[in-house]
Design a protein around this motif. Sequence first.
Motif, short mmCIF file in Angstrom:
data_model
loop_
_atom_site.label_atom_id
_atom_site.label_comp_id
_atom_site.label_asym_id
_atom_site.label_seq_id
_atom_site.Cartn_x
_atom_site.Cartn_y
_atom_site.Cartn_z
N TYR A 138 3.02 2.03 -10.11
CA TYR A 138 2.28 2.45 -11.30
C TYR A 138 3.13 3.35 -12.20
O TYR A 138 3.01 3.30 -13.43
CB TYR A 138 0.99 3.16 -10.90
N LYS A 139 4.00 4.16 -11.58
CA LYS A 139 4.86 5.04 -12.38
C LYS A 139 5.85 4.22 -13.21
O LYS A 139 6.07 4.50 -14.40
CB LYS A 139 5.63 5.99 -11.46
N GLU A 140 6.46 3.20 -12.61
CA GLU A 140 7.49 2.43 -13.28
C GLU A 140 6.94 1.33 -14.19
O GLU A 140 7.52 1.03 -15.24
CB GLU A 140 8.44 1.80 -12.25
N GLN A 175 2.40 1.93 -4.10
CA GLN A 175 1.54 1.97 -5.29
C GLN A 175 1.95 3.05 -6.27
O GLN A 175 1.96 2.82 -7.49
CB GLN A 175 0.08 2.15 -4.87
N ARG A 176 2.30 4.22 -5.78
CA ARG A 176 2.68 5.32 -6.70
C ARG A 176 3.91 4.94 -7.50
O ARG A 176 3.95 5.12 -8.72
CB ARG A 176 2.93 6.60 -5.90
N LEU A 177 4.92 4.40 -6.84
CA LEU A 177 6.13 3.97 -7.53
C LEU A 177 5.82 2.85 -8.52
O LEU A 177 6.28 2.88 -9.67
CB LEU A 177 7.17 3.49 -6.53
N ALA A 200 1.10 -4.23 -5.26
CA ALA A 200 0.68 -2.85 -5.50
C ALA A 200 -0.01 -2.70 -6.84
O ALA A 200 -0.81 -1.77 -7.05
CB ALA A 200 1.88 -1.91 -5.42
N ASP A 236 0.82 -1.21 0.00
CA ASP A 236 0.00 0.00 0.00
C ASP A 236 0.86 1.26 0.00
O ASP A 236 0.40 2.33 -0.42
CB ASP A 236 -0.95 0.00 1.20
N LYS A 237 2.11 1.16 0.44
CA LYS A 237 3.00 2.32 0.46
C LYS A 237 3.78 2.48 -0.84
O LYS A 237 4.47 3.49 -1.02
CB LYS A 237 3.98 2.21 1.62
N TYR A 292 9.69 -1.52 2.19
CA TYR A 292 9.75 -0.06 2.20
C TYR A 292 11.15 0.41 2.60
O TYR A 292 11.68 1.38 2.02
CB TYR A 292 8.71 0.50 3.15
#
Length: 282
Positions: free
Chosen positions: A122-124, A118-120, A183, A115-116, A160
């Motif tokens: 989806y970006k990569e 997800q941004r990384l 993620a 959950d921590k 993380y």
Amino acid sequence: MKFKINSELEYNVLSASTMIFNIHALRTLNQTVLEESLIVNPDIRVEEFTSSNSANRFMRLQIDKPMQLKVSYKATVDTQYKLIDERQEAKTVPVVKMDGDIIQFLFPSRYCQSDKLQRLAYKEFGQIENLYSKVLAINDWIYSNIEYVSGSTDSHTSAYDTITERVGVCRDFAHLGIALCRALSIPARYFTGYAFKLNPPDFHACFEAYIGGNWILFDPTKLAPVNGLVKIATGRDAADAAVATFFGNVRCSRLNVECDTTDSGFVPLNYSTEKLEGVSYQ
């Protein structure tokens, strides 16, 4: 493929303690334990058990006083893996259609805080449509961006922490791969086992991703051939598949792990080979 595996563990037990080990080769449809032996010195009663939600083979020792403990496990194991070409057809299965026993491997866990990340993730990797190609890209990204350094982390290090510090060992590489997959709504689980001629010798951790109805193996460290593994256990993360867990004051004084093949025709397979298909031990 037939493998001979050997693990020798020695401990300074400094007080009354309970020790739980998970070093036996797993028995599955594609992995047969042909013969095995276990020696515990001094001679202490060993209780073997499996957990209610897995086939992982545990053994429990109750030690009542300080002592030097030696545990030796040897086995001959026949493994059967299969190559699966998922590059053309593999697509994401909606969570609503996943089996209940698979869904647990989507959730964040102690060492895999998906959950921590997800941004990384989806970006990569979010733009990659083919599921197998997406996980292979995760595997390669970890290999290229995280430095493997023996002894650089401990039992508290999480995915993380690894993405922050950019350093780790095989356990950390596996946790990060699992977290990035989850993620992106890809079920992933921890894999621990014996690895063919691993250097330095030790137990080895990697991860499996659920793709097209198969659990496919990935090793972000690329330290072992993907067809040169003998499975010990799987789980949500290392908390479910730890080689040794202690309740008491215990220190490891020696560890020796070996894995070699008895098949002269063994050809190691590695994901660095561009056309290698997915390897599944199921």
